[in-house]
Design a protein around this motif. Structure first.
Motif, short mmCIF file in Angstrom:
data_model
loop_
_atom_site.label_atom_id
_atom_site.label_comp_id
_atom_site.label_asym_id
_atom_site.label_seq_id
_atom_site.Cartn_x
_atom_site.Cartn_y
_atom_site.Cartn_z
N UNK A 86 38.67 39.80 26.87
CA UNK A 86 38.16 38.44 26.64
C UNK A 86 39.14 37.40 27.18
N UNK A 87 40.43 37.65 27.00
CA UNK A 87 41.46 36.73 27.47
C UNK A 87 41.44 36.65 29.00
N UNK A 88 41.31 37.78 29.66
CA UNK A 88 41.28 37.81 31.12
C UNK A 88 40.09 37.01 31.65
N UNK A 89 38.91 37.26 31.10
CA UNK A 89 37.72 36.53 31.55
C UNK A 89 37.86 35.02 31.28
N UNK A 90 38.42 34.66 30.14
CA UNK A 90 38.60 33.24 29.81
C UNK A 90 39.61 32.58 30.74
N UNK A 91 40.70 33.26 31.02
CA UNK A 91 41.71 32.72 31.95
C UNK A 91 41.12 32.54 33.34
N UNK A 92 40.35 33.51 33.79
CA UNK A 92 39.71 33.44 35.11
C UNK A 92 38.77 32.26 35.18
N UNK A 93 37.97 32.07 34.13
CA UNK A 93 36.99 30.98 34.10
C UNK A 93 37.68 29.62 34.21
N UNK A 94 38.87 29.49 33.61
CA UNK A 94 39.59 28.21 33.67
C UNK A 94 40.47 28.09 34.91
N UNK A 95 40.52 29.14 35.72
CA UNK A 95 41.24 29.05 36.98
C UNK A 95 42.72 29.40 36.93
N UNK A 96 43.16 30.02 35.85
CA UNK A 96 44.57 30.43 35.75
C UNK A 96 44.79 31.74 36.49
N UNK A 97 45.81 31.77 37.34
CA UNK A 97 46.20 32.97 38.08
C UNK A 97 44.96 33.65 38.69
N UNK A 98 44.24 32.94 39.56
CA UNK A 98 42.95 33.42 40.02
C UNK A 98 42.96 34.79 40.71
N UNK A 99 43.91 35.04 41.58
CA UNK A 99 43.94 36.33 42.27
C UNK A 99 44.25 37.47 41.30
N UNK A 100 45.19 37.24 40.41
CA UNK A 100 45.56 38.26 39.44
C UNK A 100 44.40 38.54 38.49
N UNK A 101 43.75 37.49 38.00
CA UNK A 101 42.63 37.69 37.07
C UNK A 101 41.45 38.35 37.77
N UNK A 102 41.19 37.98 39.02
CA UNK A 102 40.12 38.62 39.79
C UNK A 102 40.41 40.10 39.96
N UNK A 103 41.66 40.44 40.22
CA UNK A 103 42.06 41.84 40.36
C UNK A 103 41.89 42.58 39.04
N UNK A 104 42.33 41.98 37.95
CA UNK A 104 42.17 42.61 36.64
C UNK A 104 40.68 42.84 36.32
N UNK A 105 39.86 41.85 36.60
CA UNK A 105 38.42 41.97 36.34
C UNK A 105 37.82 43.08 37.19
N UNK A 106 38.23 43.15 38.44
CA UNK A 106 37.74 44.22 39.33
C UNK A 106 38.09 45.59 38.75
#
Length: 113
Positions: A86-106
């Motif tokens: 949930x934290x990863x998706x929320x951080x991604x949605x707000x634009x924090x560390x976009x490449x890292x969060x995109x990688x984690x989500x993948x």
């Protein structure tokens, strides 16, 4: 007594603010308010993310393609009450560390298939 009233008022005001925050735009911020996260815990999350992002950039430059170890490290170091996914998706949605969060989500989505 006055101190208690200030704390109750502040808690009430934060509850009202959390109700008007657009969860679709600011899910991480809403999470912070709803879970009553301290500034110290908030700062700890960002220190962890900064370190992981630096490692991510280094590993990317070295040509590494599997970043699962970074995700595992994040999940293991994240303190309750944060829930990693949930934290990863929320951080991604707000634009924090976009490449890292995109990688984690993948990674998360490929593991759930």
């Amino acid at each position: 007594m006055e101190e208690d009233n200030k704390e109750i008022t502040t808690a009430f005001q934060l509850q009202l603010i959390s109700q008007i925050i657009d969860i679709n735009k600011y899910p991480f911020t809403k999470m912070i308010i709803d879970m009553n996260i301290t500034k110290e815990a908030y700062d700890d999350v960002f220190l962890l993310l900064e370190k992981l992002n630096q490692q991510f950039e280094i590993q990317k430059e070295e040509g590494l393609l599997d970043y699962t170890s970074l995700l595992i490290h994040f999940a293991g170091m994240l303190q309750p009450p944060f829930e990693p996914t949930a934290t990863i998706y929320a951080l991604k949605k707000e634009g924090y560390f976009p490449q890292l969060m995109t990688t984690f989500i993948h990674i998360l989505e490929s593991e759930s298939e």
